[in-house]
Design an enzyme around this catalytic site. Structure first.
Site, PDB file in Angstrom:
ATOM      1  N   ASN A  81     -10.082   1.455   7.884  1.00 17.60           N
ATOM      2  CA  ASN A  81     -11.460   1.397   8.359  1.00 17.60           C
ATOM      3  C   ASN A  81     -11.622   1.451   9.871  1.00 17.60           C
ATOM      4  O   ASN A  81     -12.741   1.596  10.369  1.00 17.60           O
ATOM      5  CB  ASN A  81     -12.145   0.127   7.841  1.00 17.60           C
ATOM      6  CG  ASN A  81     -12.268   0.127   6.327  1.00 17.60           C
ATOM      7  OD1 ASN A  81     -11.828   1.060   5.655  1.00 17.60           O
ATOM      8  ND2 ASN A  81     -12.875  -0.905   5.800  1.00 17.60           N
ATOM      9  N   TYR A  96       0.803  -1.227   0.000  1.00 13.40           N
ATOM     10  CA  TYR A  96       0.000   0.000   0.000  1.00 13.40           C
ATOM     11  C   TYR A  96       0.836   1.277   0.000  1.00 13.40           C
ATOM     12  O   TYR A  96       0.279   2.370  -0.145  1.00 13.40           O
ATOM     13  CB  TYR A  96      -0.908   0.025   1.234  1.00 13.40           C
ATOM     14  CG  TYR A  96      -1.931  -1.080   1.282  1.00 13.40           C
ATOM     15  CD1 TYR A  96      -3.005  -1.102   0.400  1.00 13.40           C
ATOM     16  CD2 TYR A  96      -1.814  -2.116   2.213  1.00 13.40           C
ATOM     17  CE1 TYR A  96      -3.948  -2.121   0.449  1.00 13.40           C
ATOM     18  CE2 TYR A  96      -2.754  -3.144   2.267  1.00 13.40           C
ATOM     19  CZ  TYR A  96      -3.817  -3.146   1.379  1.00 13.40           C
ATOM     20  OH  TYR A  96      -4.744  -4.158   1.422  1.00 13.40           O
ATOM     21  N   HIS A 121      -4.523   5.971  -1.854  1.00 11.90           N
ATOM     22  CA  HIS A 121      -5.247   5.966  -0.584  1.00 11.90           C
ATOM     23  C   HIS A 121      -4.321   6.221   0.606  1.00 11.90           C
ATOM     24  O   HIS A 121      -4.786   6.569   1.693  1.00 11.90           O
ATOM     25  CB  HIS A 121      -5.928   4.598  -0.417  1.00 11.90           C
ATOM     26  CG  HIS A 121      -7.213   4.639   0.356  1.00 11.90           C
ATOM     27  ND1 HIS A 121      -8.061   5.743   0.407  1.00 11.90           N
ATOM     28  CD2 HIS A 121      -7.836   3.677   1.116  1.00 11.90           C
ATOM     29  CE1 HIS A 121      -9.122   5.461   1.141  1.00 11.90           C
ATOM     30  NE2 HIS A 121      -9.007   4.222   1.596  1.00 11.90           N
ATOM     31  N   PHE A 163      -5.375  -0.257  10.119  1.00 10.89           N
ATOM     32  CA  PHE A 163      -5.970  -0.231   8.788  1.00 10.89           C
ATOM     33  C   PHE A 163      -6.990   0.899   8.733  1.00 10.89           C
ATOM     34  O   PHE A 163      -7.539   1.331   9.747  1.00 10.89           O
ATOM     35  CB  PHE A 163      -6.595  -1.573   8.388  1.00 10.89           C
ATOM     36  CG  PHE A 163      -5.560  -2.584   7.964  1.00 10.89           C
ATOM     37  CD1 PHE A 163      -4.994  -2.526   6.701  1.00 10.89           C
ATOM     38  CD2 PHE A 163      -5.126  -3.552   8.852  1.00 10.89           C
ATOM     39  CE1 PHE A 163      -4.034  -3.440   6.308  1.00 10.89           C
ATOM     40  CE2 PHE A 163      -4.155  -4.470   8.479  1.00 10.89           C
ATOM     41  CZ  PHE A 163      -3.608  -4.415   7.200  1.00 10.89           C
ATOM     42  N   ASP A 174      -7.142  11.273   1.591  1.00  5.23           N
ATOM     43  CA  ASP A 174      -7.282  11.453   0.155  1.00  5.23           C
ATOM     44  C   ASP A 174      -8.713  11.855  -0.185  1.00  5.23           C
ATOM     45  O   ASP A 174      -9.649  11.562   0.551  1.00  5.23           O
ATOM     46  CB  ASP A 174      -6.923  10.166  -0.583  1.00  5.23           C
ATOM     47  CG  ASP A 174      -7.739   8.972  -0.103  1.00  5.23           C
ATOM     48  OD1 ASP A 174      -7.620   8.624   1.089  1.00  5.23           O
ATOM     49  OD2 ASP A 174      -8.502   8.389  -0.897  1.00  5.23           O
ATOM     50  N   ASN A 188     -13.852   5.887   4.276  1.00  5.65           N
ATOM     51  CA  ASN A 188     -14.055   4.971   5.400  1.00  5.65           C
ATOM     52  C   ASN A 188     -13.221   5.316   6.637  1.00  5.65           C
ATOM     53  O   ASN A 188     -13.640   5.054   7.765  1.00  5.65           O
ATOM     54  CB  ASN A 188     -13.759   3.534   4.964  1.00  5.65           C
ATOM     55  CG  ASN A 188     -14.843   2.986   4.057  1.00  5.65           C
ATOM     56  OD1 ASN A 188     -16.000   3.376   4.140  1.00  5.65           O
ATOM     57  ND2 ASN A 188     -14.475   2.086   3.157  1.00  5.65           N
TER      58      ASN A 188
END
Length: 224
Positions: free
Chosen positions: A103, A52, A57, A101, A128, A149
């Protein structure tokens, strides 16, 4: 504008280390003292894992990483994330990268906000935004999660939307049904070329927020 920013940040070492007399604090004054805190929590949102690192993101992580590297401050692994501490002009900036993470970002924000006794008005969350063109900056004192999220979970855990969010545009150049692939995809070559200059500007946003206040940060950088 650049000259104004440089003037804002230029100060002597003596000014930075000036000791202020601390008056006796009475019980009825504690809430007012909290609102005058010189400690700031700057939260960069992203997902942990090498896959990632260079995705759109993860721009929140990338901005605080750039800031920390520029100022020569290390991140340390702490509860619910990685944390770096930066002192500037009498302020303390705590740069946080949650490891929960995206969320579940709110859990880390709540923990460090409470642990360091940081008032809500001294929190900035970097995320973002698909609704802004690449690299565009938008700073707001509150607002909805906009479908993000990470912001959605922070709103839920803090039970408020009244905290500063710094949105960094990633544009919406994706085909129908490809939003997730786009957001979790890596920057294209043109974006990679332009990104360093935008990260430099983003670093100035963080300093301005802590030293000159939210209104001045919005005036100086919104739409840039």
């Amino acid at each position: 504008m650049i000259k104004w920013i440089k003037t804002l940040f230029s100060s002597t070492k003596t000014e930075d280390n000036t000791d202020l007399m601390k008056p006796e604090v009475h019980e009825h004054q504690k809430n007012n003292i909290k609102s005058m805190s010189n400690k700031y929590l700057i939260v960069g949102l992203g997902n942990i894992g090498t896959e990632y690192v260079n995705t759109r993101h993860n721009i929140g992580f990338k901005i605080v990483d750039f800031f920390a590297k520029k100022e020569g401050i290390p991140f340390e692994t702490v509860k619910l994330g990685s944390l770096a501490e930066y002192k500037f002009k009498g302020r303390t900036f705590l740069l946080l990268k949650p490891n929960t993470f995206m969320n579940l970002s709110g859990k880390a924000v709540r923990f460090w906000m409470d642990k360091e006794n940081i008032p809500l008005e001294n929190i900035m969350v970097i995320a973002d935004d698909l609704n802004l063109s690449f690299g565009t900056i938008r700073i707001k004192p509150k607002g909805s999660d906009g479908g993000h999220n990470g912001l959605k979970n922070i709103n839920l855990i803090l039970n408020t939307t009244n905290y500063t969010r710094f949105r960094f545009g990633i544009s919406d150049e994706f085909k129908k049904g490809k939003q997730i692939d786009y957001v979790l995809g890596e920057w294209d070559e043109d974006e990679k070329t332009k990104l360093p200059e935008r990260l430099e500007l983003a670093s100035e946003v963080i300093k301005t927020f802590g030293t000159a206040g939210l209104e001045n940060a919005m005036t100086a950088f919104n739409g840039k």
